[in-house]
Design an enzyme around this catalytic site. Structure first.
Site, PDB file in Angstrom:
ATOM      1  N   SER A 116       0.825  -1.209   0.000  1.00  0.00           N
ATOM      2  CA  SER A 116       0.000   0.000   0.000  1.00  0.00           C
ATOM      3  C   SER A 116       0.852   1.248   0.000  1.00  0.00           C
ATOM      4  CB  SER A 116      -0.858   0.042   1.268  1.00  0.00           C
ATOM      5  OG  SER A 116      -1.699  -1.066   1.333  1.00  0.00           O
ATOM      6  N   HIS A 137      -0.859  -2.655  -7.377  1.00  0.00           N
ATOM      7  CA  HIS A 137      -1.615  -2.363  -6.151  1.00  0.00           C
ATOM      8  C   HIS A 137      -3.107  -2.531  -6.393  1.00  0.00           C
ATOM      9  CE1 HIS A 137      -2.892   0.684  -2.884  1.00  0.00           C
ATOM     10  NE2 HIS A 137      -2.746  -0.505  -2.368  1.00  0.00           N
ATOM     11  N   GLU A 149      -3.309  -0.051  -9.349  1.00  0.00           N
ATOM     12  CA  GLU A 149      -2.284   0.964  -9.609  1.00  0.00           C
ATOM     13  C   GLU A 149      -1.012   0.257 -10.055  1.00  0.00           C
ATOM     14  OE1 GLU A 149      -2.703   4.803  -6.754  1.00  0.00           O
ATOM     15  OE2 GLU A 149      -2.450   2.933  -5.678  1.00  0.00           O
ATOM     16  N   ASN A 188      -3.699   5.976  -1.969  1.00  0.00           N
ATOM     17  CA  ASN A 188      -3.499   6.032  -0.517  1.00  0.00           C
ATOM     18  C   ASN A 188      -2.903   7.363  -0.054  1.00  0.00           C
ATOM     19  OD1 ASN A 188      -4.654   3.624   0.211  1.00  0.00           O
ATOM     20  ND2 ASN A 188      -2.770   2.458  -0.082  1.00  0.00           N
TER      21      ASN A 188
HETATM   22  N1  CAA Z   1     -15.584 -10.270  -1.749  1.00  0.00           N
HETATM   23  C1  CAA Z   1     -16.342 -10.460  -2.848  1.00  0.00           C
HETATM   24  N2  CAA Z   1     -17.470  -9.778  -3.108  1.00  0.00           N
HETATM   25  C2  CAA Z   1     -17.862  -8.880  -2.170  1.00  0.00           C
HETATM   26  C3  CAA Z   1     -17.139  -8.634  -0.998  1.00  0.00           C
HETATM   27  C4  CAA Z   1     -15.949  -9.387  -0.802  1.00  0.00           C
HETATM   28  N3  CAA Z   1     -15.176  -9.228   0.281  1.00  0.00           N
HETATM   29  N4  CAA Z   1     -17.769  -7.679  -0.281  1.00  0.00           N
HETATM   30  C5  CAA Z   1     -18.862  -7.337  -0.985  1.00  0.00           C
HETATM   31  N5  CAA Z   1     -18.921  -8.051  -2.126  1.00  0.00           N
HETATM   32  C6  CAA Z   1     -19.916  -7.951  -3.195  1.00  0.00           C
HETATM   33  C7  CAA Z   1     -21.225  -8.522  -2.728  1.00  0.00           C
HETATM   34  O1  CAA Z   1     -21.327  -9.909  -3.048  1.00  0.00           O
HETATM   35  C8  CAA Z   1     -22.248  -7.708  -3.515  1.00  0.00           C
HETATM   36  O2  CAA Z   1     -22.380  -8.246  -4.812  1.00  0.00           O
HETATM   37  P1  CAA Z   1     -23.840  -8.287  -5.522  1.00  0.00           P
HETATM   38  O3  CAA Z   1     -24.267  -6.851  -5.625  1.00  0.00           O
HETATM   39  O4  CAA Z   1     -23.577  -8.913  -6.833  1.00  0.00           O
HETATM   40  O5  CAA Z   1     -24.670  -9.105  -4.583  1.00  0.00           O
HETATM   41  C9  CAA Z   1     -21.568  -6.329  -3.682  1.00  0.00           C
HETATM   42  O6  CAA Z   1     -20.159  -6.564  -3.459  1.00  0.00           O
HETATM   43  C10 CAA Z   1     -22.086  -5.346  -2.674  1.00  0.00           C
HETATM   44  O7  CAA Z   1     -21.904  -5.915  -1.383  1.00  0.00           O
HETATM   45  P2  CAA Z   1     -22.903  -5.744  -0.146  1.00  0.00           P
HETATM   46  O8  CAA Z   1     -24.297  -5.547  -0.657  1.00  0.00           O
HETATM   47  O9  CAA Z   1     -22.632  -6.842   0.827  1.00  0.00           O
HETATM   48  O10 CAA Z   1     -22.402  -4.461   0.592  1.00  0.00           O
HETATM   49  P3  CAA Z   1     -22.210  -3.006   0.090  1.00  0.00           P
HETATM   50  O11 CAA Z   1     -23.106  -2.623  -1.027  1.00  0.00           O
HETATM   51  O12 CAA Z   1     -22.214  -2.234   1.333  1.00  0.00           O
HETATM   52  O13 CAA Z   1     -20.713  -3.020  -0.504  1.00  0.00           O
HETATM   53  C11 CAA Z   1     -18.393  -2.849  -0.357  1.00  0.00           C
HETATM   54  C12 CAA Z   1     -19.636  -3.454   0.245  1.00  0.00           C
HETATM   55  C13 CAA Z   1     -18.127  -3.453  -1.731  1.00  0.00           C
HETATM   56  C14 CAA Z   1     -17.237  -3.174   0.584  1.00  0.00           C
HETATM   57  C15 CAA Z   1     -18.601  -1.290  -0.493  1.00  0.00           C
HETATM   58  O14 CAA Z   1     -19.050  -0.775   0.729  1.00  0.00           O
HETATM   59  C16 CAA Z   1     -17.376  -0.558  -0.921  1.00  0.00           C
HETATM   60  O15 CAA Z   1     -16.985  -0.550  -2.078  1.00  0.00           O
HETATM   61  N6  CAA Z   1     -16.711   0.118   0.069  1.00  0.00           N
HETATM   62  C17 CAA Z   1     -15.533   0.920  -0.194  1.00  0.00           C
HETATM   63  C18 CAA Z   1     -14.345   0.021  -0.297  1.00  0.00           C
HETATM   64  C19 CAA Z   1     -13.087   0.802  -0.533  1.00  0.00           C
HETATM   65  O16 CAA Z   1     -13.035   2.029  -0.540  1.00  0.00           O
HETATM   66  N7  CAA Z   1     -12.010   0.048  -0.727  1.00  0.00           N
HETATM   67  C20 CAA Z   1     -10.705   0.607  -0.896  1.00  0.00           C
HETATM   68  C21 CAA Z   1      -9.947   0.432   0.400  1.00  0.00           C
HETATM   69  S1  CAA Z   1      -8.347   1.162   0.289  1.00  0.00           S
HETATM   70  C22 CAA Z   1      -7.444  -0.012  -0.456  1.00  0.00           C
HETATM   71  O17 CAA Z   1      -7.862  -1.076  -0.799  1.00  0.00           O
HETATM   72  C23 CAA Z   1      -6.015   0.350  -0.689  1.00  0.00           C
HETATM   73  C24 CAA Z   1      -5.061   0.106   0.408  1.00  0.00           C
HETATM   74  O18 CAA Z   1      -3.893  -0.085   0.077  1.00  0.00           O
HETATM   75  C25 CAA Z   1      -5.405   0.165   1.835  1.00  0.00           C
HETATM   76  P1  NAD Z   2      -3.505  -9.423   6.034  1.00  0.00           P
HETATM   77  O1  NAD Z   2      -2.973  -9.172   7.391  1.00  0.00           O
HETATM   78  O2  NAD Z   2      -4.954  -9.725   5.852  1.00  0.00           O
HETATM   79  O3  NAD Z   2      -2.710 -10.616   5.340  1.00  0.00           O
HETATM   80  C1  NAD Z   2      -1.317 -10.721   5.333  1.00  0.00           C
HETATM   81  C2  NAD Z   2      -1.012 -12.211   5.213  1.00  0.00           C
HETATM   82  O4  NAD Z   2       0.366 -12.383   4.916  1.00  0.00           O
HETATM   83  C3  NAD Z   2      -1.310 -12.978   6.503  1.00  0.00           C
HETATM   84  O5  NAD Z   2      -2.235 -14.015   6.214  1.00  0.00           O
HETATM   85  C4  NAD Z   2       0.059 -13.537   6.914  1.00  0.00           C
HETATM   86  O6  NAD Z   2      -0.012 -14.831   7.477  1.00  0.00           O
HETATM   87  C5  NAD Z   2       0.787 -13.567   5.577  1.00  0.00           C
HETATM   88  N1  NAD Z   2       2.245 -13.491   5.676  1.00  0.00           N
HETATM   89  C6  NAD Z   2       2.999 -12.699   6.473  1.00  0.00           C
HETATM   90  N2  NAD Z   2       4.308 -12.922   6.244  1.00  0.00           N
HETATM   91  C7  NAD Z   2       4.368 -13.867   5.259  1.00  0.00           C
HETATM   92  C8  NAD Z   2       5.427 -14.513   4.577  1.00  0.00           C
HETATM   93  N3  NAD Z   2       6.697 -14.214   4.834  1.00  0.00           N
HETATM   94  N4  NAD Z   2       5.112 -15.435   3.636  1.00  0.00           N
HETATM   95  C9  NAD Z   2       3.828 -15.762   3.358  1.00  0.00           C
HETATM   96  N5  NAD Z   2       2.782 -15.171   3.967  1.00  0.00           N
HETATM   97  C10 NAD Z   2       3.056 -14.220   4.900  1.00  0.00           C
HETATM   98  O7  NAD Z   2      -3.074  -8.166   5.170  1.00  0.00           O
HETATM   99  P2  NAD Z   2      -3.718  -7.630   3.800  1.00  0.00           P
HETATM  100  O8  NAD Z   2      -4.740  -6.620   4.138  1.00  0.00           O
HETATM  101  O9  NAD Z   2      -4.032  -8.787   2.924  1.00  0.00           O
HETATM  102  O10 NAD Z   2      -2.471  -6.835   3.198  1.00  0.00           O
HETATM  103  C11 NAD Z   2      -1.480  -7.479   2.438  1.00  0.00           C
HETATM  104  C12 NAD Z   2      -0.713  -6.449   1.649  1.00  0.00           C
HETATM  105  O11 NAD Z   2      -1.634  -5.773   0.769  1.00  0.00           O
HETATM  106  C13 NAD Z   2      -0.074  -5.349   2.495  1.00  0.00           C
HETATM  107  O12 NAD Z   2       1.106  -4.936   1.881  1.00  0.00           O
HETATM  108  C14 NAD Z   2      -1.125  -4.239   2.454  1.00  0.00           C
HETATM  109  O13 NAD Z   2      -0.598  -2.978   2.686  1.00  0.00           O
HETATM  110  C15 NAD Z   2      -1.610  -4.384   1.028  1.00  0.00           C
HETATM  111  N6  NAD Z   2      -2.953  -3.848   0.768  1.00  0.00           N
HETATM  112  C16 NAD Z   2      -3.922  -3.955   1.731  1.00  0.00           C
HETATM  113  C17 NAD Z   2      -5.195  -3.462   1.430  1.00  0.00           C
HETATM  114  C18 NAD Z   2      -6.305  -3.523   2.443  1.00  0.00           C
HETATM  115  O14 NAD Z   2      -7.320  -2.836   2.279  1.00  0.00           O
HETATM  116  N7  NAD Z   2      -6.201  -4.321   3.487  1.00  0.00           N
HETATM  117  C19 NAD Z   2      -5.472  -2.928   0.168  1.00  0.00           C
HETATM  118  C20 NAD Z   2      -4.440  -2.888  -0.793  1.00  0.00           C
HETATM  119  C21 NAD Z   2      -3.184  -3.353  -0.481  1.00  0.00           C
END
Ligand code: CAA
Ligand code: NAD
Length: 282
Positions: A116, A137, A149, A188
């Protein structure tokens, strides 16, 4: 094509599922057999859900299942055409893994990180072929969100970028955007300071968590509010990303609030641990 995915948590299992559904053979590596089994269960649940909602037919589910191999031995990804790392967001753990991937996959088309926020050059520098290393990403939940990304380091070659884009777009059907190799990349770098300010707003007593989230859902049409999103991402991952952003840019907006630090220390990691800003145990 056969791809090795290392880390089968939230993201790795999502990337594995989407790849297998797209006809790619996947070897998914976890830390031990119990974690590999958790990844298998999570993917099977998600595929069942897709069948239940009519998005996937049972024969397609069975074909996807047959493309997935789970292991706790990293050596099992030897011979894969490419690898995607999705382990915890720890720079040192990722660096160590890239050293091993470099040794195990000398002919891989690309060695990608789903990090991330860790700058890709810090991982590429651990390998003998930095031109093959890039960031791919994905976004959570991977089966739902369309974006990937592509992050090119100073050393990533044109050929590697083209191959990775063709994998993400041509094979997986995702949409890609290209970011420079700066902590947080595009999304992010914008999203995490926003979530951190929501945590600060809640921590200071400015508003309740429900009202902060409701405000952003109903006032700006976000699918979920920032505190619910923090729980979805995982508070440990969020803290790592905040620290990487702060280390790179030194901006106050990226400083992790004390509440976030205490919650991670308490094991309140969000949905994946059952409790974060909200309770998911029931
Ligand atoms: N896996 C697979 N499918 C999923 C799912 C999952 N974990 N979660 C939800 N879905 C599907 C559901 O099956 C549903 O599909 P249908 O419409 O075909 O039935 C659809 O997505 C909508 O789900 P829900 O009705 O259960 O719930 P919702 O409408 O509230 O949506 C959500 C849930 C998809 C999570 C939505 O709230 C959403 O998009 N939230 C924002 C998520 C977001 O911003 N993600 C980015 C995080 S940042 C990141 O990823 C980067 C990083 O590095 C941290
Ligand atoms: P998570 O904690 O759900 O999963 C991480 C997994 O990696 C765990 O199951 C752990 O057992 C495994 N692990 C740790 N060390 C390991 C190793 N040496 N070999 C094999 N497996 C190992 O975390 P996550 O949310 O899946 O995040 C994974 C990566 O994706 C991170 O770099 C995170 O920043 C990135 N990411 C996370 C998100 C998010 O929304 N959570 C979105 C995009 C990218």
């Amino acid at each position: 094509m056969r791809i090795g995915i290392v880390g089968g948590g939230l993201m790795g299992s999502g990337i594995a599922e989407v790849s297998a559904r797209a006809g790619v053979d996947v070897t998914l590596i976890e830390v031990d057999d119990a974690a590999a089994e958790r990844a298998r269960k999570s993917i099977e649940r998600s595929l069942e859900r897709a069948v239940g909602s009519g998005k996937l037919q049972a024969p397609e589910r069975d074909e996807a299942l047959s493309r997935l191999v789970y292991s706790s031995d990293l050596g099992d990804i030897a011979g894969a055409d490419a690898a995607i790392e999705a382990i915890i967001e720890s720079e040192s753990a990722k660096q160590q893994l890239f050293r091993e991937l470099d040794r195990l996959l000398p002919d891989a088309e690309f060695l990608a990180s789903n990090t991330s926020s860790v700058p890709i050059m810090k991982l590429a520098a651990e390998t003998t072929r930095p031109e093959r290393v890039l960031g791919l990403h994905f976004f959570n939940p991977v089966p739902v969100l369309k974006l990937v990304e592509l992050v090119r380091s100073l050393m990533t070659s044109d050929e590697t970028l083209i191959r990775a884009r063709s994998f993400a777009e041509g094979q997986l059907g995702k949409t890609t955007i290209e970011s420079k190799d700066r902590a947080g990349f595009i999304v992010n770098a914008l999203l995490v300071p926003y979530i951190l300010s929501a945590i600060r707003m809640y921590e200071s007593g400015f508003a309740s968590k429900e009202d902060i989230d409701r405000g952003m859902v109903l006032g700006t049409a976000h699918p979920m509010g920032p505190l619910a999103l923090a729980d979805l991402v995982g508070l440990d991952t969020l803290l790592y990303v905040a620290n990487s952003l702060y280390e790179e840019f030194r901006e106050p907006s990226a400083v992790a609030p004390a509440l976030l630090q205490r919650m991670v220390e308490a094991g309140l990691l969000g949905r994946k641990s059952g409790r974060g800003f909200y309770d998911y145990t029931s």
